[in-house]
Design a protein around this motif. Sequence first.
Motif, PDB file in Angstrom:
ATOM      1  N   LYS A  99     -17.195   7.183  -0.909  1.00 10.99           N
ATOM      2  CA  LYS A  99     -16.886   8.049   0.231  1.00 10.99           C
ATOM      3  C   LYS A  99     -16.973   7.285   1.548  1.00 10.99           C
ATOM      4  CE  LYS A  99     -18.307  12.300  -2.082  1.00 10.99           C
ATOM      5  NZ  LYS A  99     -19.123  13.535  -2.033  1.00 10.99           N
ATOM      6  N   GLU A 100     -16.283   6.131   1.545  1.00 16.08           N
ATOM      7  CA  GLU A 100     -16.263   5.333   2.764  1.00 16.08           C
ATOM      8  C   GLU A 100     -14.935   4.595   2.896  1.00 16.08           C
ATOM      9  OE1 GLU A 100     -19.578   2.730   2.189  1.00 16.08           O
ATOM     10  OE2 GLU A 100     -18.388   1.206   1.161  1.00 16.08           O
ATOM     11  N   GLU A 101     -14.598   4.244   4.119  1.00 11.61           N
ATOM     12  CA  GLU A 101     -13.397   3.474   4.378  1.00 11.61           C
ATOM     13  C   GLU A 101     -13.675   2.010   4.081  1.00 11.61           C
ATOM     14  OE1 GLU A 101     -10.514   4.283   7.814  1.00 11.61           O
ATOM     15  OE2 GLU A 101     -11.759   2.627   8.559  1.00 11.61           O
ATOM     16  N   ILE A 102     -12.781   1.379   3.309  1.00 21.71           N
ATOM     17  CA  ILE A 102     -13.012  -0.015   2.926  1.00 21.71           C
ATOM     18  C   ILE A 102     -12.057  -0.983   3.610  1.00 21.71           C
ATOM     19  CG2 ILE A 102     -14.041   0.565   0.700  1.00 21.71           C
ATOM     20  CD1 ILE A 102     -11.346  -0.093  -0.599  1.00 21.71           C
ATOM     21  N   LYS A 103     -10.942  -0.498   4.110  1.00 18.96           N
ATOM     22  CA  LYS A 103      -9.998  -1.408   4.763  1.00 18.96           C
ATOM     23  C   LYS A 103      -8.995  -0.627   5.601  1.00 18.96           C
ATOM     24  CE  LYS A 103      -7.442  -5.670   3.732  1.00 18.96           C
ATOM     25  NZ  LYS A 103      -8.421  -6.577   4.358  1.00 18.96           N
ATOM     26  N   ILE A 104      -8.526  -1.253   6.676  1.00 17.36           N
ATOM     27  CA  ILE A 104      -7.438  -0.717   7.492  1.00 17.36           C
ATOM     28  C   ILE A 104      -6.340  -1.770   7.543  1.00 17.36           C
ATOM     29  CG2 ILE A 104      -6.725   0.171   9.731  1.00 17.36           C
ATOM     30  CD1 ILE A 104      -9.640   0.897  10.277  1.00 17.36           C
ATOM     31  N   LEU A 105      -5.137  -1.381   7.147  1.00 17.65           N
ATOM     32  CA  LEU A 105      -3.981  -2.286   7.185  1.00 17.65           C
ATOM     33  C   LEU A 105      -3.076  -1.885   8.343  1.00 17.65           C
ATOM     34  CD1 LEU A 105      -3.166  -2.272   3.357  1.00 17.65           C
ATOM     35  CD2 LEU A 105      -4.565  -3.924   4.614  1.00 17.65           C
ATOM     36  N   LYS A 106      -2.555  -2.875   9.026  1.00 20.09           N
ATOM     37  CA  LYS A 106      -1.688  -2.601  10.175  1.00 20.09           C
ATOM     38  C   LYS A 106      -0.393  -3.380   9.997  1.00 20.09           C
ATOM     39  CE  LYS A 106      -1.005  -0.907  14.370  1.00 20.09           C
ATOM     40  NZ  LYS A 106      -0.883   0.519  14.681  1.00 20.09           N
ATOM     41  N   HIS A 107       0.467  -2.839   9.126  1.00 18.71           N
ATOM     42  CA  HIS A 107       1.730  -3.503   8.844  1.00 18.71           C
ATOM     43  C   HIS A 107       2.879  -2.916   9.651  1.00 18.71           C
ATOM     44  CE1 HIS A 107      -0.182  -4.417   4.681  1.00 18.71           C
ATOM     45  NE2 HIS A 107      -0.501  -5.339   5.560  1.00 18.71           N
ATOM     46  N   HIS A 108       2.728  -1.713  10.122  1.00 17.88           N
ATOM     47  CA  HIS A 108       3.810  -1.021  10.815  1.00 17.88           C
ATOM     48  C   HIS A 108       3.485  -0.824  12.289  1.00 17.88           C
ATOM     49  CE1 HIS A 108       6.102  -0.061   7.172  1.00 17.88           C
ATOM     50  NE2 HIS A 108       4.951   0.184   6.577  1.00 17.88           N
ATOM     51  N   GLN A 109       4.541  -0.803  13.092  1.00 14.13           N
ATOM     52  CA  GLN A 109       4.405  -0.552  14.521  1.00 14.13           C
ATOM     53  C   GLN A 109       4.790   0.886  14.878  1.00 14.13           C
ATOM     54  OE1 GLN A 109       3.005  -2.950  16.455  1.00 14.13           O
ATOM     55  NE2 GLN A 109       2.816  -3.986  14.469  1.00 14.13           N
ATOM     56  N   GLY A 110       5.070   1.677  13.871  1.00 15.97           N
ATOM     57  CA  GLY A 110       5.406   3.081  14.064  1.00 15.97           C
ATOM     58  C   GLY A 110       4.733   3.914  12.998  1.00 15.97           C
ATOM     59  N   PRO A 111       4.879   5.229  13.049  1.00 12.58           N
ATOM     60  CA  PRO A 111       4.228   6.117  12.075  1.00 12.58           C
ATOM     61  C   PRO A 111       4.548   5.737  10.631  1.00 12.58           C
ATOM     62  CG  PRO A 111       5.256   7.389  13.831  1.00 12.58           C
ATOM     63  CD  PRO A 111       5.700   5.975  14.025  1.00 12.58           C
ATOM     64  N   VAL A 112       3.579   5.953   9.745  1.00  6.87           N
ATOM     65  CA  VAL A 112       3.779   5.711   8.314  1.00  6.87           C
ATOM     66  C   VAL A 112       4.158   7.049   7.678  1.00  6.87           C
ATOM     67  CG1 VAL A 112       2.752   4.868   6.173  1.00  6.87           C
ATOM     68  CG2 VAL A 112       2.096   3.845   8.356  1.00  6.87           C
ATOM     69  N   PHE A 113       5.443   7.208   7.361  1.00  4.53           N
ATOM     70  CA  PHE A 113       5.946   8.493   6.891  1.00  4.53           C
ATOM     71  C   PHE A 113       5.742   8.717   5.398  1.00  4.53           C
ATOM     72  CE2 PHE A 113       8.485   8.061  10.810  1.00  4.53           C
ATOM     73  CZ  PHE A 113       8.187   9.287  11.388  1.00  4.53           C
ATOM     74  N   ASP A 114       5.614   7.640   4.620  1.00  2.73           N
ATOM     75  CA  ASP A 114       5.454   7.820   3.175  1.00  2.73           C
ATOM     76  C   ASP A 114       4.701   6.628   2.605  1.00  2.73           C
ATOM     77  OD1 ASP A 114       5.642   9.080   0.740  1.00  2.73           O
ATOM     78  OD2 ASP A 114       7.763   8.620   0.402  1.00  2.73           O
ATOM     79  N   ILE A 115       3.878   6.901   1.586  1.00  2.00           N
ATOM     80  CA  ILE A 115       3.183   5.869   0.821  1.00  2.00           C
ATOM     81  C   ILE A 115       3.318   6.228  -0.658  1.00  2.00           C
ATOM     82  CG2 ILE A 115       1.029   4.623   0.414  1.00  2.00           C
ATOM     83  CD1 ILE A 115       0.004   5.690   3.078  1.00  2.00           C
ATOM     84  N   LYS A 116       3.772   5.282  -1.463  1.00  4.03           N
ATOM     85  CA  LYS A 116       3.882   5.512  -2.898  1.00  4.03           C
ATOM     86  C   LYS A 116       3.248   4.333  -3.651  1.00  4.03           C
ATOM     87  CE  LYS A 116       6.419   9.364  -3.417  1.00  4.03           C
ATOM     88  NZ  LYS A 116       6.728   9.723  -2.044  1.00  4.03           N
ATOM     89  N   TYR A 117       2.575   4.652  -4.748  1.00  8.91           N
ATOM     90  CA  TYR A 117       1.961   3.632  -5.602  1.00  8.91           C
ATOM     91  C   TYR A 117       2.680   3.582  -6.941  1.00  8.91           C
ATOM     92  CZ  TYR A 117      -1.272   1.512  -8.932  1.00  8.91           C
ATOM     93  OH  TYR A 117      -1.822   0.741  -9.923  1.00  8.91           O
ATOM     94  N   SER A 118       2.919   2.381  -7.445  1.00 11.49           N
ATOM     95  CA  SER A 118       3.504   2.201  -8.768  1.00 11.49           C
ATOM     96  C   SER A 118       2.536   1.438  -9.666  1.00 11.49           C
ATOM     97  CB  SER A 118       4.826   1.426  -8.685  1.00 11.49           C
ATOM     98  OG  SER A 118       5.275   1.090  -9.988  1.00 11.49           O
ATOM     99  N   SER A 119       2.159   2.061 -10.775  1.00 10.76           N
ATOM    100  CA  SER A 119       1.285   1.391 -11.744  1.00 10.76           C
ATOM    101  C   SER A 119       2.030   0.283 -12.484  1.00 10.76           C
ATOM    102  CB  SER A 119       0.743   2.414 -12.749  1.00 10.76           C
ATOM    103  OG  SER A 119       1.805   3.055 -13.432  1.00 10.76           O
ATOM    104  N   LYS A 120       3.376   0.356 -12.485  1.00  7.98           N
ATOM    105  CA  LYS A 120       4.183  -0.661 -13.169  1.00  7.98           C
ATOM    106  C   LYS A 120       4.088  -2.013 -12.472  1.00  7.98           C
ATOM    107  CE  LYS A 120       6.046   2.258 -16.173  1.00  7.98           C
ATOM    108  NZ  LYS A 120       5.784   2.193 -17.622  1.00  7.98           N
TER     109      LYS A 120
END
Length: 315
Positions: free
Chosen positions: A95-116
């Motif tokens: 129940k804690e934040e482990i990392k912050i990534l800053k790859h975008h310079q605008g809003p992040v509209f979608d995040i998807k994960y692929s187990s493949k």
Amino acid sequence: MKTIKEMSMDVKHIATLTGHSGCIYAMDKGMSEQTVFTGGSDRFIALWNLETHQAEKFSATLPAPIYSICHVPEKKLLLAGTTTGSIHLLDLEKKEEIKILKHHQGPVFDIKYSSKTNCFYTAGGDGNFAVCSFDTLSLIKMKKLSHQKVRSIDFNYTTSEIAVALGDSNVLIFDLFTLEYKNDFMAHQVGEKVVGANAVRYSPDGNFLLTGGRDAHLNIWQVGNYELVKSIPAHNWAIYDIVFSPDANLFATASRDKTVKIWDAKTYQLLKRITKENFEAHTHSVNKLIWSTYHNYLVSVGDDRMVMVREVNRK
């Protein structure tokens, strides 16, 4: 509970869950079959129990409004994208934040994960499409796809493809494993004017791609050549989300016009229109949908700060 019968379908309003103090933009499946995560403009992430109709003893507050959430159960991590372009990784066990990534310079509209691929993919308001490794939490690839927003991402595991919806109306298709370009097409337009593609969703059998746009149309494309099979004027305003039912026989669309609509996945016939006029429904834009395996619940969230839970059964 109110029940509506139409076209051999029962829709029961189960609950309206309240607690958010701002518009709800993001939602994903929770840590069990009967839970969902939500997040929005109040910068707050909540975990709701669809059985008890209460919030679970979990919450997180981020420094900026939340536009996207991606729960990765096998990693026990939650990813949240904000309006400032940051992606926050939350450890659900600690129940804690482990990392912050800053790859975008605008809003992040979608995040998807692929187990493949063991990667997660992000869509940015800066026009960038990013791919990150879950092993190293580092950036693998950044593609500038448009001068406008990148809005939505979906996977087709039958063909090993990724579809990406852009604010300039285009949908791009990439190979899931190599990220090589495969196809692109203009998905939505009004007359001669092109309008943004907001949502992409592959059918569970992998044969079709459904897109929803700012033109309020639902378009169905044949996977492979990506030729248009059908174009439906589905809503009065922009379509923001598309989800299939667990049995793949139905799908639902959510729109800025305040409605949720349920469709036959084989015939694309409209089966149910859920509005304030005929049902307990949203009073503002409907932004996100989850169709849970738990009692076949269809969950919707919107600008009215409400989480609405309905049971859908087709006779």
